[in-house]
Design a protein around this motif. Structure first.
Motif, mmCIF file in Angstrom:
data_model
loop_
_atom_site.group_PDB
_atom_site.id
_atom_site.type_symbol
_atom_site.label_atom_id
_atom_site.label_comp_id
_atom_site.label_asym_id
_atom_site.label_seq_id
_atom_site.Cartn_x
_atom_site.Cartn_y
_atom_site.Cartn_z
ATOM 1 N N ARG A 80 0.816 -1.227 0.000
ATOM 2 C CA ARG A 80 0.000 0.000 0.000
ATOM 3 C C ARG A 80 0.841 1.266 0.000
ATOM 4 N NH1 ARG A 80 -4.696 -1.499 4.224
ATOM 5 N NH2 ARG A 80 -5.160 -3.530 3.338
ATOM 6 N N TYR A 81 2.001 1.197 0.617
ATOM 7 C CA TYR A 81 2.821 2.417 0.763
ATOM 8 C C TYR A 81 4.233 2.172 0.251
ATOM 9 C CZ TYR A 81 -1.060 3.651 3.791
ATOM 10 O OH TYR A 81 -2.311 3.905 4.271
ATOM 11 N N LYS A 82 4.309 1.669 -0.973
ATOM 12 C CA LYS A 82 5.592 1.242 -1.532
ATOM 13 C C LYS A 82 6.635 2.368 -1.558
ATOM 14 C CE LYS A 82 7.597 -0.924 -5.652
ATOM 15 N NZ LYS A 82 8.748 -0.030 -5.699
ATOM 16 N N ASP A 83 6.244 3.540 -2.039
ATOM 17 C CA ASP A 83 7.226 4.625 -2.215
ATOM 18 C C ASP A 83 7.832 5.039 -0.876
ATOM 19 O OD1 ASP A 83 6.694 4.454 -4.837
ATOM 20 O OD2 ASP A 83 5.447 6.268 -4.958
ATOM 21 N N PHE A 84 6.951 5.225 0.117
ATOM 22 C CA PHE A 84 7.420 5.612 1.447
ATOM 23 C C PHE A 84 8.306 4.517 2.042
ATOM 24 C CE2 PHE A 84 6.284 6.164 6.125
ATOM 25 C CZ PHE A 84 7.234 7.146 6.319
ATOM 26 N N ALA A 85 7.857 3.284 1.879
ATOM 27 C CA ALA A 85 8.620 2.150 2.427
ATOM 28 C C ALA A 85 9.983 2.034 1.735
ATOM 29 C CB ALA A 85 7.822 0.853 2.265
ATOM 30 N N ASP A 86 10.003 2.221 0.423
ATOM 31 C CA ASP A 86 11.278 2.157 -0.313
ATOM 32 C C ASP A 86 12.277 3.172 0.238
ATOM 33 O OD1 ASP A 86 10.803 0.069 -2.025
ATOM 34 O OD2 ASP A 86 10.017 1.321 -3.639
ATOM 35 N N LYS A 87 11.752 4.337 0.549
ATOM 36 C CA LYS A 87 12.608 5.410 1.083
ATOM 37 C C LYS A 87 13.191 5.016 2.451
ATOM 38 C CE LYS A 87 12.017 10.404 1.054
ATOM 39 N NZ LYS A 87 10.941 11.396 0.917
ATOM 40 N N ILE A 89 13.586 2.037 3.615
ATOM 41 C CA ILE A 89 14.513 0.898 3.436
ATOM 42 C C ILE A 89 15.861 1.407 2.917
ATOM 43 C CG2 ILE A 89 14.938 -1.194 2.056
ATOM 44 C CD1 ILE A 89 11.845 -1.703 2.245
ATOM 45 N N ALA A 90 15.807 2.335 1.972
ATOM 46 C CA ALA A 90 17.051 2.851 1.373
ATOM 47 C C ALA A 90 17.851 3.674 2.380
ATOM 48 C CB ALA A 90 16.719 3.677 0.142
ATOM 49 N N GLN A 91 17.138 4.360 3.292
ATOM 50 C CA GLN A 91 17.833 5.278 4.211
ATOM 51 C C GLN A 91 18.183 4.657 5.560
ATOM 52 O OE1 GLN A 91 15.105 8.566 4.399
ATOM 53 N NE2 GLN A 91 15.801 9.437 2.432
ATOM 54 N N ALA A 92 17.819 3.390 5.753
ATOM 55 C CA ALA A 92 18.038 2.771 7.067
ATOM 56 C C ALA A 92 19.530 2.553 7.328
ATOM 57 C CB ALA A 92 17.306 1.429 7.127
ATOM 58 N N ASP A 93 19.897 2.652 8.604
ATOM 59 C CA ASP A 93 21.266 2.272 9.003
ATOM 60 C C ASP A 93 21.347 0.753 9.169
ATOM 61 O OD1 ASP A 93 22.102 4.994 9.217
ATOM 62 O OD2 ASP A 93 21.002 5.109 11.120
ATOM 63 N N ALA A 114 17.465 -5.799 -0.899
ATOM 64 C CA ALA A 114 18.758 -6.233 -1.453
ATOM 65 C C ALA A 114 19.602 -5.019 -1.858
ATOM 66 C CB ALA A 114 18.536 -7.145 -2.655
ATOM 67 N N ALA A 115 18.941 -3.991 -2.399
ATOM 68 C CA ALA A 115 19.688 -2.830 -2.917
ATOM 69 C C ALA A 115 20.106 -1.850 -1.824
ATOM 70 C CB ALA A 115 18.822 -2.099 -3.951
ATOM 71 N N SER A 116 19.483 -1.916 -0.666
ATOM 72 C CA SER A 116 19.778 -0.933 0.382
ATOM 73 C C SER A 116 21.213 -1.091 0.910
ATOM 74 C CB SER A 116 18.796 -1.106 1.541
ATOM 75 O OG SER A 116 19.210 -0.299 2.629
ATOM 76 N N PRO A 117 21.899 0.045 1.120
ATOM 77 C CA PRO A 117 23.248 -0.035 1.687
ATOM 78 C C PRO A 117 23.251 -0.314 3.195
ATOM 79 C CG PRO A 117 22.631 2.258 1.328
ATOM 80 C CD PRO A 117 21.490 1.428 0.812
ATOM 81 N N ALA A 118 22.081 -0.428 3.806
ATOM 82 C CA ALA A 118 22.002 -0.647 5.261
ATOM 83 C C ALA A 118 22.730 -1.925 5.674
ATOM 84 C CB ALA A 118 20.527 -0.767 5.667
ATOM 85 N N ARG A 119 23.178 -1.949 6.938
ATOM 86 C CA ARG A 119 23.717 -3.185 7.497
ATOM 87 C C ARG A 119 22.528 -4.109 7.745
ATOM 88 N NH1 ARG A 119 27.262 0.766 10.332
ATOM 89 N NH2 ARG A 119 29.381 0.083 9.821
ATOM 90 N N LYS A 120 22.690 -5.382 7.381
ATOM 91 C CA LYS A 120 21.540 -6.290 7.493
ATOM 92 C C LYS A 120 21.819 -7.439 8.446
ATOM 93 C CE LYS A 120 20.672 -4.917 2.900
ATOM 94 N NZ LYS A 120 21.106 -5.183 1.539
ATOM 95 N N ILE A 121 20.822 -7.727 9.260
ATOM 96 C CA ILE A 121 20.902 -8.859 10.191
ATOM 97 C C ILE A 121 19.668 -9.735 10.010
ATOM 98 C CG2 ILE A 121 19.933 -7.398 12.049
ATOM 99 C CD1 ILE A 121 21.380 -9.230 14.068
ATOM 100 N N MET A 122 19.871 -11.037 9.942
ATOM 101 C CA MET A 122 18.749 -11.978 9.905
ATOM 102 C C MET A 122 18.591 -12.600 11.292
ATOM 103 S SD MET A 122 18.444 -15.688 8.046
ATOM 104 C CE MET A 122 18.819 -15.174 6.397
ATOM 105 N N ILE A 123 17.363 -12.622 11.775
ATOM 106 C CA ILE A 123 17.049 -13.338 13.015
ATOM 107 C C ILE A 123 15.920 -14.282 12.647
ATOM 108 C CG2 ILE A 123 16.385 -13.126 15.451
ATOM 109 C CD1 ILE A 123 17.262 -10.121 15.215
ATOM 110 N N ASP A 124 16.190 -15.582 12.652
ATOM 111 C CA ASP A 124 15.216 -16.500 12.049
ATOM 112 C C ASP A 124 15.399 -17.917 12.576
ATOM 113 O OD1 ASP A 124 13.202 -17.344 10.203
ATOM 114 O OD2 ASP A 124 14.789 -18.186 8.962
ATOM 115 N N HIS A 125 14.385 -18.744 12.314
ATOM 116 C CA HIS A 125 14.470 -20.146 12.761
ATOM 117 C C HIS A 125 14.046 -21.124 11.660
ATOM 118 C CE1 HIS A 125 10.025 -20.633 14.071
ATOM 119 N NE2 HIS A 125 10.114 -19.580 13.313
ATOM 120 N N HIS A 126 14.154 -20.698 10.389
ATOM 121 C CA HIS A 126 13.897 -21.625 9.284
ATOM 122 C C HIS A 126 15.218 -22.264 8.823
ATOM 123 C CE1 HIS A 126 10.333 -19.008 9.210
ATOM 124 N NE2 HIS A 126 9.721 -20.106 8.789
#
Ligand code: 5GP
Ligand code: MN
Length: 350
Positions: A80-87, A89-93, A114-126
């Motif tokens: 519903r809010y793709k543009d705002f969400a994209d922003k 995601i792109a600007q996240a640390d 995938a394209a965001s320069p943010a540092r990414k962490i996965m927390i998961d149990h799959h």
């Protein structure tokens, strides 16, 4: 005391990121369930308490029975809010990827993450996490991502900062991913954690009621209808239920109305494998849900026959074709797995 499940180096690594970060985005999987929403909101509540700017983004809507959860109104729906969400995601640390192991599980959000320069962490149990995060905290032996979130916050030294609201969210995720602590729930540390969450003031009985006993009348009538058409395969210790698009509209189906249906056939004596086929209303496909009791690997069936995956006892997939064709494929799967279904069903012969 809790066992140190998460490696110390990962706790230290994330703590360093966390101390420097300002903007944090939390993302979780498509058709978010109680654990996806619970772990995301539980972690978000903690970040918020530390003065971070935090946003939770999920690909699409989550069921009504989770809408009471504290903070759920602020969850951003990507479709519903793709543009705002994209922003964001792109600007996240930092981007925290919760309760999923592969980018395709976040649908249309995958490219932006995938394209965001943010540092990414996965927390998961799959099982079998893909490598798209710098820090991967993946523990399939833990029954919910919400439990991992609790463990992470505690190991970072912030147990005292978990609020009542955060505790409610974490508890909800732990409860829903174990079917109200009826499967994947023999680890005694789960109950130690629950005890700690109770010390925050959660009302676990009230949470159970809000999640499981607030359905619409039409949902219950739909359940009766679906069960009346159930097919049981006694020789294979299996059962199949299904729901077509036409049937969905006849019962004023709302997203989430069939949540939990797949578990019901497992309450039959001798049935250890259950399948639910539902025609999707958005895409031209049949959504498959599989559940098993004991050691029968329903995720293998999901991967081999339905292009899916998941956990040993709870898995799913997608089938592009008619519901009748999907039934035939399921019956082929039953034939192939019949020996295993017979040998692995803990209820057989009892
Ligand atoms: P559910 O039956 O509740 O939709 O899904 C149960 C579990 O199966 C999920 O937690 C997830 O692990 C897995 N799952 C469901 N659908 C899919 C799918 O299309 N692909 C994959 N890989 N896993 C799925
Ligand atoms: Mn989960």
């Amino acid at each position: 005391m809790l066992t140190k499940v998460i490696e110390q180096s990962k706790i230290d690594h994330f703590t360093k990121w966390f101390e420097r970060a300002d903007r944090i985005v939390i993302v979780s999987h498509v058709s978010p369930d109680g654990d996806a929403v619970g772990s995301s909101l539980g972690l978000a509540d903690f970040f918020d308490s530390q003065g971070k700017t935090v946003n939770v983004i999920v690909p699409n809507v989550f069921p009504d029975f989770l809408k009471w959860m504290p903070g759920s109104k602020d969850i951003l729906l990507y479709d519903r809010y793709k543009d705002f969400a994209d922003k964001l995601i792109a600007q996240a640390d930092i981007i925290c990827c919760l309760d999923f192991n592969a980018l395709k599980r976040i649908d249309d959000m995958a490219d932006a993450v995938a394209a965001s320069p943010a540092r990414k962490i996965m927390i998961d149990h799959h099982l079998h996490p893909e490598e798209f995060c710098k820090i991967t905290i993946s523990h399939p032996e833990i029954s919910s991502t919400s439990e991992l979130v609790f463990r992470l916050i505690c190991r970072m030294g912030y147990f005292s900062d978990i609020s009542l609201e955060g505790a409610e969210c974490i508890y909800t995720g732990m409860m829903t991913d174990t079917g109200g602590f009826t499967y994947n729930s023999n680890n005694r540390e789960i109950y130690f954690i629950i005890s700690e969450l109770l010390s925050k003031g959660i009302d676990k009985d009230d949470i159970y009621r809000k999640v499981y006993n607030t359905y619409s009348e039409s949902r219950l009538r739909l359940m009766g209808y679906v069960l009346s058409n159930m097919k049981v395969y006694p020789d294979c210790h299996a059962a199949l239920i299904s729901l077509t698009k036409e049937e969905q509209s006849r019962f004023d189906y709302l997203k989430g109305d069939s949540e939990g249906f797949v578990n019901i056939p497992l309450s039959i004596k001798n049935v250890c494998f259950s399948c639910f086929l539902r025609e999707d209303t958005e895409k031209p496909m049949v959504k498959i849900s599989l559940r098993s009791v004991g050691t029968f690997p329903c995720n293998k069936v999901a991967a081999e026959f339905f292009n899916g995956g998941g956990h040993l006892n709870a898995s799913g997939g997608e089938f592009f074709g008619t519901i009748e064709e999907a039934k035939e494929v399921f019956e082929q799967a039953l034939q192939k797995y019949k020996p295993l279904l017979c040998s692995e069903c803990p209820k057989s012969g009892k």
